[in-house]
Design an enzyme around this catalytic site. Structure first.
Site, short mmCIF file in Angstrom:
data_model
loop_
_atom_site.label_atom_id
_atom_site.label_comp_id
_atom_site.label_asym_id
_atom_site.label_seq_id
_atom_site.Cartn_x
_atom_site.Cartn_y
_atom_site.Cartn_z
N ARG A 283 -6.37 -3.07 3.70
CA ARG A 283 -6.88 -2.14 4.72
C ARG A 283 -6.87 -2.74 6.12
O ARG A 283 -6.75 -2.00 7.11
CB ARG A 283 -8.29 -1.70 4.34
CG ARG A 283 -8.36 -0.88 3.05
CD ARG A 283 -9.79 -0.48 2.76
NE ARG A 283 -9.98 0.22 1.51
CZ ARG A 283 -10.16 -0.37 0.33
NH1 ARG A 283 -10.11 -1.69 0.21
NH2 ARG A 283 -10.39 0.36 -0.76
N ARG B 226 -11.33 7.52 -8.03
CA ARG B 226 -11.75 7.59 -6.62
C ARG B 226 -12.22 9.02 -6.33
O ARG B 226 -11.43 9.93 -6.07
CB ARG B 226 -10.60 7.16 -5.72
CG ARG B 226 -10.28 5.69 -5.94
CD ARG B 226 -9.53 5.10 -4.79
NE ARG B 226 -8.17 5.56 -4.72
CZ ARG B 226 -7.15 5.06 -5.43
NH1 ARG B 226 -7.35 4.05 -6.28
NH2 ARG B 226 -5.93 5.52 -5.29
N TYR C 249 5.15 -0.71 -10.10
CA TYR C 249 4.27 -0.41 -11.24
C TYR C 249 5.13 -0.36 -12.49
O TYR C 249 6.30 0.01 -12.44
CB TYR C 249 3.58 0.95 -11.05
CG TYR C 249 2.49 0.95 -10.01
CD1 TYR C 249 1.44 0.04 -10.07
CD2 TYR C 249 2.49 1.87 -8.96
CE1 TYR C 249 0.43 0.03 -9.12
CE2 TYR C 249 1.48 1.87 -8.01
CZ TYR C 249 0.45 0.96 -8.09
OH TYR C 249 -0.54 0.94 -7.15
N HIS D 237 -7.80 -4.89 -6.46
CA HIS D 237 -7.17 -3.70 -5.87
C HIS D 237 -8.05 -3.12 -4.76
O HIS D 237 -8.10 -1.91 -4.55
CB HIS D 237 -6.92 -2.65 -6.95
CG HIS D 237 -5.65 -1.84 -6.75
ND1 HIS D 237 -4.49 -2.12 -7.41
CD2 HIS D 237 -5.37 -0.77 -5.96
CE1 HIS D 237 -3.56 -1.24 -7.05
NE2 HIS D 237 -4.06 -0.42 -6.15
N THR E 272 0.86 -1.18 0.00
CA THR E 272 0.00 0.00 0.00
C THR E 272 0.90 1.23 0.00
O THR E 272 1.86 1.31 0.76
CB THR E 272 -0.94 0.03 1.22
OG1 THR E 272 -0.20 -0.20 2.41
CG2 THR E 272 -2.03 -1.04 1.11
N SER F 159 -8.45 -8.40 -1.37
CA SER F 159 -9.64 -7.57 -1.62
C SER F 159 -10.80 -7.96 -0.71
O SER F 159 -11.48 -8.97 -0.96
CB SER F 159 -10.09 -7.59 -3.09
OG SER F 159 -9.05 -7.09 -3.91
N GLY F 160 -10.95 -7.20 0.33
CA GLY F 160 -12.13 -7.33 1.20
C GLY F 160 -11.96 -8.23 2.40
O GLY F 160 -12.93 -8.44 3.14
N PHE F 161 -10.79 -8.76 2.65
CA PHE F 161 -10.62 -9.72 3.75
C PHE F 161 -10.53 -8.99 5.09
O PHE F 161 -9.62 -8.20 5.31
CB PHE F 161 -9.38 -10.61 3.52
CG PHE F 161 -9.58 -11.58 2.40
CD1 PHE F 161 -9.98 -12.88 2.66
CD2 PHE F 161 -9.40 -11.18 1.08
CE1 PHE F 161 -10.19 -13.78 1.61
CE2 PHE F 161 -9.61 -12.07 0.03
CZ PHE F 161 -10.00 -13.36 0.29
C1 LIG Z 1 -4.45 3.00 0.77
C2 LIG Z 1 -4.13 1.93 -0.23
C3 LIG Z 1 -3.00 2.07 -1.03
C4 LIG Z 1 -2.68 1.06 -1.94
N1 LIG Z 1 -1.53 1.17 -2.67
C5 LIG Z 1 -1.16 0.15 -3.48
C6 LIG Z 1 0.10 0.18 -4.15
O1 LIG Z 1 0.87 1.12 -4.01
N2 LIG Z 1 0.40 -0.87 -4.95
C7 LIG Z 1 -0.44 -1.94 -5.12
O2 LIG Z 1 -0.13 -2.87 -5.86
N3 LIG Z 1 -1.62 -1.99 -4.48
C8 LIG Z 1 -1.99 -0.99 -3.66
N4 LIG Z 1 -3.18 -1.06 -2.99
C9 LIG Z 1 -4.03 -2.25 -3.14
C10 LIG Z 1 -3.68 -3.30 -2.09
O3 LIG Z 1 -2.41 -3.87 -2.31
C11 LIG Z 1 -4.70 -4.44 -2.07
O4 LIG Z 1 -4.84 -4.96 -3.36
C12 LIG Z 1 -6.06 -4.01 -1.55
O5 LIG Z 1 -5.93 -3.09 -0.50
C13 LIG Z 1 -6.80 -5.24 -1.04
O6 LIG Z 1 -8.07 -4.90 -0.62
P1 LIG Z 1 -8.44 -4.66 0.93
O7 LIG Z 1 -7.88 -3.34 1.30
O8 LIG Z 1 -9.93 -4.67 0.94
O9 LIG Z 1 -7.83 -5.77 1.73
C14 LIG Z 1 -3.53 -0.05 -2.08
C15 LIG Z 1 -4.65 -0.17 -1.26
C16 LIG Z 1 -4.95 0.80 -0.35
C17 LIG Z 1 -6.16 0.63 0.52
#
Ligand SMILES: Cc1cc2nc3c(=O)[nH]c(=O)nc-3n(C[C@H](O)[C@H](O)[C@H](O)COP(=O)(O)O)c2cc1C
Length: 395
Positions: A342, A175, A140, A287, A89, A319-321
């Site tokens: 999250r 977003r 990325y 994501h 993140t 995603s969503g866990f």
């Molecule tokens: C605040 C935030 C920043 C994120 N930044 C990235 C990132 O820099 N690179 C990436 O591959 N995924 C990023 N993600 C996606 C997370 O790696 C992940 O796929 C996603 O948070 C999973 O869903 P969840 O938050 O419901 O668990 C980000 C997610 C959040 C919430």
């Protein structure tokens, strides 16, 4: 009597991830909380990522002589304390000073890997110096391939075990709350600035003494003076490359001798192709509902993907866990581990490193209880037969 949840700010009182989310909301300025919480467009996928778990119910066995549960697993040949990974993140320093390090140390405490985002507020070299942390690096695919190559060289030098290429974000997701909360990039609206005044604890933690955190891995991509979030967001947006394709993955596979993980796939055909392209793991992900709205959840395709790729490479999901039951359902359908987004960020915002550890502790005890109540003692006993579709099955 009206049922009342905990309404304070002490992370130790959080009984579940949802409590940590509420504490995070109380501790963070509104625009930071929205940055973490929000999804794209009207957030259908964000909601679907939670409701999808209701489609599966457990069929427990009761007279099975359950013993102490073993929740460890093996990832890339190494023991992992839990079937969990702290996923990448960006901008974690906005939640708590040195947020990346705090997440990494908490991961170490539970013997699980930590994935550093390339848009992090800590340089990868400063994470690998933390002894005992298993660090994987997320990248990325920028238009500037020379920069991508230089990042990979840095990963080689730093002895990073695995590189994660995120494929679902070659175009910024929409977003809208992140737009509404600002007048200009990183210039919050007046209402948000007034709200910020009610968060002195956050200001002291995050802004003192250096001000807003900056991106620490992108120096060669961002011109001097453009390394703050304000300066960088437009450049990063322009650098994301929607032409990303299988030839890029082949290029990367040649360049990178370590473990290669592709994150962001959902279609079973793509997962199958990835498993044949020499990648070591796939992360099924939307994501966290932040990119394509109305996208499938990884839970919608997990069983199909597993049937196609078998044990050719590791299979991860995110995603969503938020609950141990969610995680056990994914493991039963064939996931090797679940990546957290999250769930651990809410812990970080609520209580720094200890808050992240608290989040992981909650999930560990929830997984442990779920596996035991299902009638098992080890994760490898979980199979799709543990699950039955909830009725009516809405597709
Ligand atoms: C605040 C935030 C920043 C994120 N930044 C990235 C990132 O820099 N690179 C990436 O591959 N995924 C990023 N993600 C996606 C997370 O790696 C992940 O796929 C996603 O948070 C999973 O869903 P969840 O938050 O419901 O668990 C980000 C997610 C959040 C919430």
């Amino acid at each position: 009597m009206k049922r009342q949840r905990y309404s304070g700010r002490n992370y130790k009182k959080a009984l579940n991830i949802s409590d940590l989310e509420c504490i995070a909301k109380r501790r963070l300025p509104n625009f930071v909380f929205e940055y973490v919480y929000g999804g794209s467009d009207d957030e259908h996928t964000l909601r679907h990522n939670r409701s999808v778990f209701d489609r599966y119910q457990f069929e427990p066995r009761t007279l099975t002589r359950v013993g102490p549960r073993n929740l460890s697993t093996t990832l890339f040949g190494q023991q992992s304390g839990l079937p969990l990974v702290i996923g990448p993140t960006g901008f974690n320093g906005m939640l708590s000073q040195d947020g990346d390090k705090k997440l990494a140390k908490a991961a170490r405490q539970y013997g699980i890997p930590f994935v550093l985002s390339n848009v992090s507020t800590t340089a990868l070299e400063d994470i690998v110096t933390l002894e005992g942390v298993t660090t994987w690096m997320q990248i990325y695919f920028y238009r500037d391939r020379a920069f991508v190559k230089s990042l990979i060289e840095r990963c080689k030098k730093a002895d990073i075990e695995a590189i994660v290429i995120t494929t679902d974000s070659a175009i910024y997701g929409n977003r809208e709350w992140d737009i509404r909360n600002f007048r200009r990039p990183m210039k919050p609206t007046i209402a948000n600035l007034l709200h910020l005044m009610s968060k002195p604890g956050w200001m002291l933690d995050v802004l003192y003494p250096n001000g807003l955190p900056t991106f620490k891995n992108l120096d060669e991509l961002l011109p001097p003076g453009k390394r703050s979030a304000q300066g960088a967001s437009a450049i990063i947006g322009q650098q994301l490359d929607p032409s990303l394709n299988w030839e890029d993955i082949a290029w990367l596979r040649d360049l990178w001798p370590g473990k290669l993980i592709i994150k962001g796939i959902l279609a079973p055909e793509e997962a199958e192709k990835a498993s044949q392209a020499g990648v070591d793991a796939i992360v099924l992900s939307n994501h966290g509902g932040r990119q394509l709205n109305h996208s499938l959840s990884p839970m919608d395709t997990l069983a199909d993907v597993k049937a196609r790729i078998g044990n050719r490479c590791h299979l991860f999901v995110d995603s969503g866990f938020r609950r141990g039951t969610d995680i056990v359902k994914a493991l039963a359908l064939g996931a090797d581990a679940v990546w957290l987004g999250r769930a651990t960020l809410y812990g970080l915002a609520a209580g720094g490193q200890e808050g992240v550890e608290h989040a992981l502790g909650i999930l560990r005890s929830e997984i442990d209880r779920t596996v035991g109540l299902l009638g098992y003692s080890a994760l490898d006993e979980l199979t799709p037969e543990c699950l039955k579709p909830a009725h009516p099955l809405t597709l």
